[in-house]
Scaffold this active site. Structure first.
Site, PDB file in Angstrom:
ATOM      1  N   LYS A 219       0.774  42.528  36.040  1.00 38.08           N
ATOM      2  CA  LYS A 219       1.537  43.708  35.603  1.00 38.08           C
ATOM      3  C   LYS A 219       3.004  43.573  35.994  1.00 38.08           C
ATOM      4  O   LYS A 219       3.899  43.900  35.203  1.00 38.08           O
ATOM      5  CB  LYS A 219       0.945  44.975  36.227  1.00 38.08           C
ATOM      6  CG  LYS A 219       1.755  46.229  35.902  1.00 38.08           C
ATOM      7  CD  LYS A 219       1.090  47.498  36.406  1.00 38.08           C
ATOM      8  CE  LYS A 219       1.927  48.718  36.035  1.00 38.08           C
ATOM      9  NZ  LYS A 219       1.262  49.988  36.377  1.00 38.08           N
TER      10      LYS A 219
ATOM     11  N   HIS B  53     -23.878  22.725   5.165  1.00 33.17           N
ATOM     12  CA  HIS B  53     -23.414  24.106   5.029  1.00 33.17           C
ATOM     13  C   HIS B  53     -24.363  25.095   5.721  1.00 33.17           C
ATOM     14  O   HIS B  53     -24.741  26.127   5.171  1.00 33.17           O
ATOM     15  CB  HIS B  53     -23.221  24.462   3.567  1.00 33.17           C
ATOM     16  CG  HIS B  53     -22.258  23.567   2.852  1.00 33.17           C
ATOM     17  ND1 HIS B  53     -20.921  23.481   3.202  1.00 33.17           N
ATOM     18  CD2 HIS B  53     -22.443  22.677   1.851  1.00 33.17           C
ATOM     19  CE1 HIS B  53     -20.324  22.591   2.427  1.00 33.17           C
ATOM     20  NE2 HIS B  53     -21.219  22.088   1.607  1.00 33.17           N
TER      21      HIS B  53
END
Length: 531
Positions: A142, A283
């Protein structure tokens, strides 16, 4: 001072569980005249290495208590991290209370995920929930305008380079490190939350759910060239693509990873101690699956199902790859090969195909393990438990006049395990321990049955066999047949037995059609949609 300006580092706090590189890092900091504060095991390691260290209790004026649960949770630590250097009220409070600024925080967290994976008991896992570490990381991140926070040993060299070159860490670097720090604490809390959800068996799901991972690979693109993509590991260490060693070949693409995962999860359904198994995937759907006494036999069975689609596919094997099967695999262009291991001779054969990607995982994923799957939708995500059951877990019910023969039943179980991994609507024909026709992803189950039959005729023609490979086969369907027409398509293909969940309002009609044709039919009571 403008935020873009840099800040000098005079004091650092080091408190790490993973001590990789920390001795060299601390020694370098000390060499730059930076004062080091440390805690517990980290302090001892640094002291033993001859590095001057201030114990955290000297900073707080308070000893570590409660078996180390409370040591850094103190205003002298958090005031030192959160105090804004350009704010007169903050600096006044620091001066009044004798708080000296901390400019660099190096913290990594208790090994919570590793403790869970090791099978520790509940109390041990709870003790490996870090409190002080995340609090310091979040405070430092922070206040990144004034404080540098480091949560990853991989960043030590870059931080030292900036200090060595400029005597400080740039604001831009502090921003990046702060962003990384919040990602780390978020992932840490996510792992704890997920563990609680599993442990407490939250039937309705936890109120809040987060999904986290650690970056393994940034990709050139995603499913298509215009899409951004990256690969993240979830920390579970489930054997597969995320844990694999890539022995050779080009960098894996997004589609490679997706298809390879599908292939490996499928082949793991078959116990390597009972049979060799090979799956070929295109696939995300199997083009063929084969079982056999050897991997070479299994591979030939998988390939024979659809040799055309196998070109450019993914090959997954459930045993250590030997030279015999490696020599067969390299005869056809293959994108990826994945297996628990490979012999030296097999590796040498693959080396002749430089673009082939060889992944060795060290084991198989447990198909029965708990877990969740996640899929995003507009504005949210769908979460469900992993489909970790199969036909062998069901109370099978023969619903026709004729029961399957022993051979048919063995093939039905193979077909059912494969169907679980085929996109719905799924129809899988199998014979002699190998698939001989696979219909995937059609809007109609009848279409899936007919497409699989058609492809089996093509495969038979390519092999010089008259008719279709599906003649005399058995069939698995991932869901019930809503009408008898789906069953009629299987009969036309030459099937002799069927396994399906059952549960249609027209089950009696479907069973009657099977009896009329002399088919055996088994109900599992369990559906396996895969969308």
């Amino acid at each position: 001072m403008a935020l873009s300006e840099t800040r000098g580092i005079r004091r650092a706090l080091l408190s790490v569980s993973d001590k990789t590189g920390i001795i060299d890092f601390a020694r370098a900091l000390s060499g730059h005249g930076i004062e080091i504060v440390s805690t517990g095991g980290t302090r001892k390691a640094l002291t033993d290495a001859g590095i001057a260290v201030i114990d955290i209790s000297e900073v707080t004026g308070f000893p570590e208590i409660m078996d180390g649960r409370v040591k850094t949770l103190h205003p002298s630590v958090h005031g030192a991290l959160l105090g804004v250097r350009d704010n007169p009220a903050h600096t006044s409070a620091m001066r009044i209370h004798g708080i000296s600024p901390i400019d660099l925080v190096v913290v990594n967290l208790y090994p919570f995920a590793r403790t869970v994976r090791a099978g520790a008991d509940y109390d041990t896992i709870i003790e490996n929930i870090d409190i002080g570490g995340p609090a310091m990381i979040r405070a430092a991140a922070k206040n990144h305008a004034d404080v540098t926070v480091v949560v990853d040993p991989a960043d030590y060299d870059a931080v030292l380079e900036e200090i060595g070159s400029h005597g400080e860490v740039s604001y831009e670097a502090r921003q990046q490190l702060a962003a990384k720090a919040y990602g780390r604490t978020s992932a840490y809390d996510s792992a704890i939350s997920a563990w609680f959800a599993r442990t407490l068996d939250c039937e309705d799901g936890p109120k809040w759910r987060s999904v986290a991972g650690v970056l393994r690979q940034t990709m050139r693109y995603g499913e298509n060239p215009h899409q951004w993509a990256a690969f993240y590991a979830d920390g579970s260490e489930r054997a597969g693509v995320a844990t694999a060693e890539q022995v050779q070949g080009k960098v894996l693409s997004y589609n490679n990873i997706n298809d390879t995962d599908a292939a490996f999860e499928l082949v793991a359904e078959f116990d390597p101690n009972a049979t060799a198994a090979v799956a070929i995937i295109k696939h995300a759907n199997p083009s063929g699956v084969g079982l056999g006494a050897t991997l070479a036999t299994a591979y030939q069975g998988a390939l024979a199902c659809d040799p055309v689609s196998a070109f450019g596919g993914i090959v997954a094997l459930n045993r250590t790859i030997d030279a015999e099967v490696a020599a067969e695999i390299v005869k056809l262009f293959t994108e990826v090969v994945i297996a628990p291991d490979a012999t030296a001779d097999a590796r040498a054969i693959f080396e002749g195909k430089k673009n082939l990607r060889l992944l060795l995982t060290g084991g198989l994923p447990d198909p029965k393990a708990d877990g969740v799957s996640v899929r995003t939708v507009a504005g949210g995500m769908l979460v469900q438990s992993r489909d970790n059951r199969s036909a062998e877990d069901c109370a099978l019910k023969v619903v026709t006049r004729r029961a399957p023969t022993e051979t048919e039943m063995a093939d039905l179980m193979v077909a059912a395990k494969v169907a679980k991994h085929v996109k719905s609507n799924a129809i899988v024909y199998a014979r002699n321990g190998a698939t001989v026709g696979i219909g995937a992803g059609q809007m109609s189950r009848v279409d899936s049955a007919r497409i699989a039959h058609s492809k089996s005729r093509d495969a038979a023609k390519a092999a010089g066999i008259e008719g279709a490979l599906t003649q005399g086969s058995v069939v698995a369907s991932d869901a019930f047949f809503p009408f008898a027409d789906g069953l009629e398509a299987l009969i036309e293909a030459g099937a002799t037995a069927v396994i399906q969940p059952g549960g249609s309002i027209r089950d009696e009609e479907v069973i009657a059609a099977a009896d009329a044709a002399g088919l055996a039919m088994v109900f599992t009571g369990m559906r396996h949609f895969r969308h």
